[in-house]
Design a protein around this motif. Structure first.
Motif, PDB file in Angstrom:
ATOM      1  N   SER A   1      -5.492  13.843  -1.171  1.00 55.16           N
ATOM      2  CA  SER A   1      -4.900  12.568  -0.800  1.00 55.16           C
ATOM      3  C   SER A   1      -5.078  11.567  -1.941  1.00 55.16           C
ATOM      4  N   VAL A   2      -4.068  10.727  -2.121  1.00 55.80           N
ATOM      5  CA  VAL A   2      -4.119   9.665  -3.121  1.00 55.80           C
ATOM      6  C   VAL A   2      -3.719   8.377  -2.424  1.00 55.80           C
TER       7      VAL A   2
ATOM      8  N   VAL B   1     -13.136   9.477  -5.079  1.00 60.51           N
ATOM      9  CA  VAL B   1     -13.527   8.535  -6.131  1.00 60.51           C
ATOM     10  C   VAL B   1     -12.471   7.439  -6.175  1.00 60.51           C
ATOM     11  N   ASN B   2     -12.900   6.208  -6.476  1.00 58.06           N
ATOM     12  CA  ASN B   2     -11.920   5.127  -6.610  1.00 58.06           C
ATOM     13  C   ASN B   2     -12.068   4.428  -7.961  1.00 58.06           C
ATOM     14  N   ASN B   3     -11.161   3.465  -8.233  1.00 62.34           N
ATOM     15  CA  ASN B   3     -11.149   2.835  -9.557  1.00 62.34           C
ATOM     16  C   ASN B   3     -12.330   1.902  -9.786  1.00 62.34           C
TER      17      ASN B   3
ATOM     18  N   GLY C   1      -7.432   5.352  -5.266  1.00 62.72           N
ATOM     19  CA  GLY C   1      -8.464   6.364  -5.075  1.00 62.72           C
ATOM     20  C   GLY C   1      -7.845   7.732  -4.882  1.00 62.72           C
ATOM     21  N   ILE C   2      -8.637   8.763  -5.141  1.00 60.88           N
ATOM     22  CA  ILE C   2      -8.209  10.134  -4.855  1.00 60.88           C
ATOM     23  C   ILE C   2      -9.307  10.806  -4.035  1.00 60.88           C
TER      24      ILE C   2
ATOM     25  N   GLY D   1       0.823  -1.207   0.000  1.00 58.14           N
ATOM     26  CA  GLY D   1       0.000   0.000   0.000  1.00 58.14           C
ATOM     27  C   GLY D   1       0.852   1.251   0.000  1.00 58.14           C
ATOM     28  N   GLY D   2       0.269   2.328  -0.474  1.00 54.15           N
ATOM     29  CA  GLY D   2       0.969   3.604  -0.480  1.00 54.15           C
ATOM     30  C   GLY D   2      -0.031   4.742  -0.466  1.00 54.15           C
ATOM     31  N   SER D   3       0.370   5.869   0.109  1.00 53.08           N
ATOM     32  CA  SER D   3      -0.508   7.043   0.101  1.00 53.08           C
ATOM     33  C   SER D   3       0.319   8.312   0.061  1.00 53.08           C
TER      34      SER D   3
END
Length: 284
Positions: free
Chosen positions: A206-207, A238-240, A221-222, A192-194
């Motif tokens: 935030s992403v 919103v997410n993929n 998501g963003i 995971g990453g943000s």
């Protein structure tokens, strides 16, 4: 001097907050906070699930004896679980916190407990929790080191009954002013990453990214938060999977906050199934 690094569970918290705070899909929620003249803090919450109609509630009381660094917390919820935590901070040594957390379910007579310890100072945040379980306790530990904006963390759980690691997580991050980067690997399979950025005093973005080893399913998501004025804020994400979340929060008075939120399924827009949420927060 370098500030105290966060605990392992708080790494990447700013990014998560942009994604999670201000939303309450499928729920009608009421929260009331009040403080007695003797200093006891009460928090009562009630919520109803708009899909199932199931209602739930909880009550929490907190009392602090500052001279001795003691905090007493009692919790009750409608699942009839009673929780009590007694903690002592900065008394045995500066930066050391020791707590005993117990839960009791009167219906079944089930009891459980945890002994929690944590120690923090410049560059270091350490912790160890032990389940009080006679069949073989689970030991949880974490450590976070910080240096010049860089953060490195490790989190583990060891099941003494089975003599094996049940959790084995690593994290690496960087924090500079209004920008934060966080990456983690859980049990060698979940990645995971943000990224969090405070663009200015009104806008936060935030992403986040996540994927599992052995599958080509990457989730991302963003999210953003916009503070219209001191009383009103708007959040959106919103997410993929084409799930779109929006939220609106407004302080009707200094002690009354209204939250409205909605979740829209962008892929099946005409099919319905969208969720809404309503929240009230009152402080007396």
């Amino acid at each position: 001097p370098m500030a105290v690094p966060p605990s392992y569970s708080d790494l990447g918290k700013c990014a998560r907050d942009v994604f999670n705070k201000g939303y309450g899909f499928g729920m009608v929620k009421l929260e009331l906070k009040t403080k007695s003249s003797s200093g006891v803090e009460f928090t009562a919450t009630g919520s109803s699930n708009t899909d199932t109609g199931k209602a739930s509630g909880s009550l929490e009381t907190k009392y602090k004896i500052k001279d001795y660094g003691l905090t007493f917390t009692q919790k009750w919820n409608t699942d009839n679980t009673l929780g009590t935590e007694v903690s002592m901070e900065d008394q045995l040594a500066e930066g050391l916190k020791v707590a005993l957390d117990t839960t009791f379910v009167p219906n079944t007579g089930k009891k459980s407990g945890k002994l929690k310890t944590s120690y923090k100072r410049e560059h270091v945040n350490l912790g160890c929790n032990i389940d009080i379980d006679l069949s073989g306790p689970t030991i949880y530990g974490w450590a976070v080191l910080g240096y010049e904006g860089w953060l490195a963390g490790y989190q583990m759980a060891f099941d003494t009954a089975k003599s094996k690691l049940s959790q084995n997580n690593f994290a690496l991050g960087y924090k500079a002013g209004d920008f934060q980067l966080h990456t983690n690997v859980n049990d060698g399979t979940e990645f995971g990453g943000s990224i969090y950025q405070k663009v200015n005093n009104k806008v936060e973005t935030s992403v986040n990214l996540a994927w599992t080893a052995g599958s080509n399913n990457t989730r991302f998501g963003i999210a953003a938060k916009y503070q219209l004025d001191e009383k009103t804020s708007i959040v959106a994400k919103v997410n993929n999977a084409s799930l779109i979340g929006i939220g609106y929060a407004h302080a009707l008075r200094p002690s009354v906050k209204l939250t409205l939120s909605g979740l829209i399924d962008g892929k099946n827009f005409s099919a319905g199934g969208h969720k809404v949420g309503l929240g009230f927060e009152l402080e007396a």
